[in-house]
Design an enzyme around this catalytic site. Structure first.
Site, short mmCIF file in Angstrom:
data_model
loop_
_atom_site.label_atom_id
_atom_site.label_comp_id
_atom_site.label_asym_id
_atom_site.label_seq_id
_atom_site.Cartn_x
_atom_site.Cartn_y
_atom_site.Cartn_z
N GLU A 1 3.03 10.64 -13.35
CA GLU A 1 1.22 10.27 -13.64
C GLU A 1 1.33 11.89 -13.57
OE1 GLU A 1 0.26 6.69 -12.01
OE2 GLU A 1 -2.04 8.07 -11.82
N GLU B 1 2.71 3.02 -7.49
CA GLU B 1 1.86 3.43 -7.18
C GLU B 1 1.48 2.23 -5.52
OE1 GLU B 1 -1.50 5.85 -6.78
OE2 GLU B 1 -0.89 7.38 -7.21
C1 GAL Z 1 -3.60 7.32 -9.38
C2 GAL Z 1 -3.33 5.67 -9.44
C3 GAL Z 1 -3.97 5.52 -11.13
C4 GAL Z 1 -5.64 6.81 -11.36
C5 GAL Z 1 -5.52 7.72 -10.58
C6 GAL Z 1 -6.54 8.65 -10.37
O1 GAL Z 1 -3.04 7.38 -7.86
O2 GAL Z 1 -1.90 5.35 -10.59
O3 GAL Z 1 -4.03 4.03 -11.35
O4 GAL Z 1 -5.79 6.10 -9.76
O5 GAL Z 1 -4.66 7.72 -9.53
O6 GAL Z 1 -6.68 10.10 -10.72
#
Ligand code: GAL
Length: 829
Positions: free
Chosen positions: A511, A435
């Site tokens: 993710e 990100e």
């Molecule tokens: C994402 C990020 C992670 C964590 C996650 C929580 O945006 O890459 O490190 O912060 O959100 O939902």
């Protein structure tokens, strides 16, 4: 070569004395004991004459901040978290865990290098040091490494006193507003001294690939770097044997170095009828090399490897050893909950065993380089790894983050990451970032290309990805198209659009989910919600609550199942971690995450069984929720969910059928993956499900009973036979039960742990993200009836008795046994 376990040496006082009987060409010493440590910056601390007697004596790996105390003012950050779609800055209290990791710390250790003779080389290898390490030997600075997650080494030969005592001093410094989670503090990974001859194989000096694999043979190509005095050519010889996992030699070769080879050997070997590595069959081989100058053996070096092939192809997606599959992965941070960031192999192994049972086959090391122990365990236990490098490039997310080092250090950091881990069969892909706001910045795609090119240069055999959240910018500004694998965070609804616009022909969920829940907590009414906050700072385990940017597991499952070009997912996260207590980022005392499938103590939440039902195709799953002890809820709607891998089940409340439910696609993604009885009225007693397979045959049952009063403690250990190596850990779960053996799901009894015999209490955790009780004291309140204590072995084998007691409860004692650990041959470094 043998990697000597530290017990091959006698550590007397501050000096390590080598046993001449095991002295070899290459000697490796683990600097685990007898460190002195102080917090704060101290003038003259690098000076050998400095008096450190008053400093604390510690063992490494060591996390100086995990001992607390917690405070909402530790690294309090006033920030607008852009990737969380926040519109204005606000004060975040537990964002980095509320632990005192900010500031400077010094470590010192005295050492001798036994039998060190002229021409030999000595180097220090740090598996990771948090952070901004400045390393001094005998008062002189030998090097610096800012990024706390990376491994690095320095040749200390010119600084060394060949005979007599040497002083190693390490200064570390952690800044405020440098992280988005708990980074840990100190020498939290291992430190090694490696001594070689003048002619030797350098750190991470081999690169092994398997360019051709079929049922009859695998070609193995091994490139071995050598170092010689003044980098001058010498006529050297390298003998390499490949052994299978039973230790049998299956291939060997001997190669002479020609002047035209530079200082690298290329050896090509053939392994007949190779046994392939996969998560299901994690078979390993080892290439053992001996380096000779004339008849003199100069070095020995082991390269463990696996034989496996994979492809990422447009339309066909990902395949391993020719078999198409999708990643059933989790993202994990590096902390180990109650142990903080101090790496421990037994703790990692326990995590992996729990994930394995869930059916997980892949891990993303979010958002940085993992401990080397994790990578080796993934080889051995069968997990595919996405090894990730950075959470920031040039554009900052936090004021003092990696962006300030990016220009100078990104290439060096990537090179070390790839060199250290590129021989591991578990490593399937590299990630150059998570990100990064540079997705939107002019030139972001160019940076992506530069980083990807560096990784390809060092390892042409694996693809590169990045976790992208700014999907429109990433696509429109030619960022996503540069990558070998386009990875998106939390975008299941847009996978089709992205795939249509991008050239790769497949999409990865780098993710996914970010569902929030607290073990044992159920909130009513049961309804889907985003950013839902409750006065007790907990989230509901009905698994319907997520963040504004994220989803429930089922929303991702639908896309994973329906879209052939989606090659899998990495759920955020496998385990809860310290810091990032979303949705309570601003509400102290929350200081650890709610995202985990397992809690901070490693206890499964209900969600564990939702994933297990989908991912573990070998064993049945039938799990019921919630608990059934709700005094005061009599007659009120209390939905019951069943997570199971079978299509149908019937629910009974006190013997009365509540009807059968069958999983079926509908506009609610949950109805496809969960069986839900939403109108059940609570009455104390027993709920029971009977599970049916597709043919209508009964395949399992599960019951939950209303619990009576807390009566006794029950102990369950993850392992009862341990290694007497002073490092091994048993994780003992203490449950508060009623007289009939039912878990008391609301019990909060304070429990005391005592350990006798050849073991000692190490740490404790209950998985409550709001608990300010300290992890290193042998008492804690149970959270929803449970907590976990880690018990560490001593170096003497024998029995260990673990007793747990609580006021008004019958206490319990559990016996563990420890046995002398066999010395293990590992890879060389
Ligand atoms: C994402 C990020 C992670 C964590 C996650 C929580 O945006 O890459 O490190 O912060 O959100 O939902």
């Amino acid at each position: 070569m043998l990697r000597f376990a530290s017990r091959a040496f006698l550590f007397a006082g501050l000096l390590s004395i080598v046993d001449p009987a095991v002295a070899q060409t290459r000697r490796e010493y683990l600097f685990d004991k007898n460190w002195k440590f102080t917090k704060g910056d101290v003038a003259g601390a690098a000076d050998p004459a400095f008096k450190d007697a008053k400093w604390q004596t510690v063992s490494v790996p060591h996390d100086w901040a995990i001992y607390g105390p917690f405070s909402g003012t530790n690294d309090q950050q006033e920030v607008k978290i852009e990737q969380n779609q926040e519109q204005k800055a606000s004060v975040k209290t537990g964002r980095t865990g509320g632990l005192p990791f900010i500031g400077t710390g010094w470590y010192r250790r005295r050492f001798t290098v036994p039998q060190f003779t002229a021409g030999q080389r000595a180097l220090l290898l740090f598996d990771g040091a948090m952070s901004d390490a400045h390393v001094f030997v005998n008062g002189k600075e030998v090097g610096r490494w800012p990024y706390g997650y990376n491994s690095f080494s320095f040749d200390i030969t010119p600084y060394l006193q060949a005979s007599g005592e040497n002083t190693l001093a390490v200064r570390l410094q952690n800044k405020s507003e440098a992280s988005r989670w708990y980074p840990g503090a100190g020498l939290y990974r291992n430190v090694h001294l490696i001594v070689t001859e003048d002619v030797h194989i350098p750190v991470w000096g081999t690169y092994l690939t398997t360019p051709e694999i079929n049922a009859d043979f695998a070609k193995v190509k091994l490139i071995t770097q050598v170092e010689t005095p003044n980098k001058a050519f010498q006529p050297l010889r390298l003998e390499t044997e490949i052994r299978d996992n039973a230790g049998q030699v299956v291939a060997k070769t001997s190669t002479s170095l020609a002047a035209t080879d530079g200082l690298a050997f290329e050896q090509n070997l053939v392994v007949p009828k190779p046994k392939l590595w996969s998560p299901e069959t994690p078979t390993l081989y080892t290439a053992s090399s001996k380096l000779y100058a004339g008849d003199a053996l100069k070095d020995e070096y082991n390269t463990p490897f696996g034989v496996r092939s994979f492809k990422f192809e447009a339309k066909r997606g990902f395949s391993l050893n020719g078999q198409p599959r999708k990643f059933k992965g989790v993202c994990n941070h590096h902390d180990l909950g109650m142990l903080g960031t101090a790496v421990n192999t037994a703790a990692l192994r326990r995590q992996l065993a729990l994930l394995k049972d869930m059916g997980c086959d892949a891990i993303r090391t979010s958002h940085n380089m993992p401990a080397p122990e994790l990578v080796s365990l993934c080889d051995e236990m069968g997990f595919m790894l996405m090894v990730e490098s950075f959470d920031e490039w040039k554009s900052p997310k936090v004021k003092n983050g990696y962006s300030q080092y990016f220009d100078e250090w990104s290439e060096k950091d990537l090179v070390n990451m790839v060199h250290r881990d590129r021989n591991h069969p578990s490593v399937i892909m590299w990630s150059i970032g998570n990100e990064v706001p540079d997705q939107s910045a002019p030139g972001g795609g160019k940076i992506a290309k530069r980083l990807q090119d560096i990784v390809h240069r060092e390892d042409p055999t694996r693809p590169v990805t990045a976790g992208m959240d700014r999907i429109d910018d990433a696509i429109n500004k030619n960022f996503a198209s540069v990558l070998d694998i386009a990875g998106f965070n939390y975008k299941p609804m847009r996978y089709e659009m992205a795939n249509d616009k991008l050239p790769q022909g497949f999409i990865l969920g780098t993710e996914t989910a970010s569902t929030v829940s607290s073990r044992g907590v159920y909130k009513f009414p049961v309804e889907p919600a985003k950013q839902k906050k409750y006065p007790d700072n907990q989230s509901s385990s009905y698994d319907l609550e997520a963040c504004v940017w994220s989803q429930t597991p089922d929303e991702e499952f639908v896309k994973q199942d329906d879209l052939g070009f989606v090659i899998g997912e990495f759920v955020w996260t496998g385990f809860d971690y310290l810091g990032e207590p979303t949705p309570y980022d601003e509400v102290w005392p929350s200081h650890s995450s709610y995202f985990g499938i397992l809690d901070l103590a490693g206890l499964p939440k209900d969600r564990y069984y939702l994933y297990r039902a989908k991912w573990n195709t070998q064993q049945p799953t039938v799990h019921l929720l919630p608990h059934w002890t709700w005094p005061g809820r009599e007659g009120q709607p209390t939905p019951v969910f069943c997570y199971t891998n079978v299509p149908t089940a019937e629910l009974f409340v006190n013997g009365k059928s509540q009807g059968k439910q069958t999983k079926a696609p509908s506009d609610k993604p949950q109805s496809r993956y969960r069986l839900m009885w939403n109108d059940v009225k609570y009455e104390p007693g027993t709920i029971k499900v009977v599970a049916y397979d597709a043919q209508g045959k009964v395949v399992g049952e599960e019951e939950v009973k209303t619990a009576g009063k807390p009566h006794h403690v029950k102990l369950v250990a993850d392992r009862t036979t341990l290694a007497a190596d002073g490092q091994d850990l048993a994780f003992v779960t203490a449950r508060v039960e009623d007289a009939q053996g039912n878990l008391c799901p609301e019990a909060t009894n304070e429990l005391q742990v005592s350990v006798k015999g050849q073991g000692s209490f190490r740490a404790i955790g209950n998985g409550d993200a709001t608990s300010l009780e300290l992890f290193h004291l042998p008492h804690m309140h149970a959270f929803h009836g449970e907590l976990v204590a880690a018990v560490q072995t001593r170096e003497q084998p024998g029995d260990v008795q673990v007793s747990v007691s609580g006021k008004g409860l019958k206490s319990a004692t559990l016996r563990l046994q420890t046995a002398a650990a066999p010395a293990k041959a590992n890879g060389s470094r």
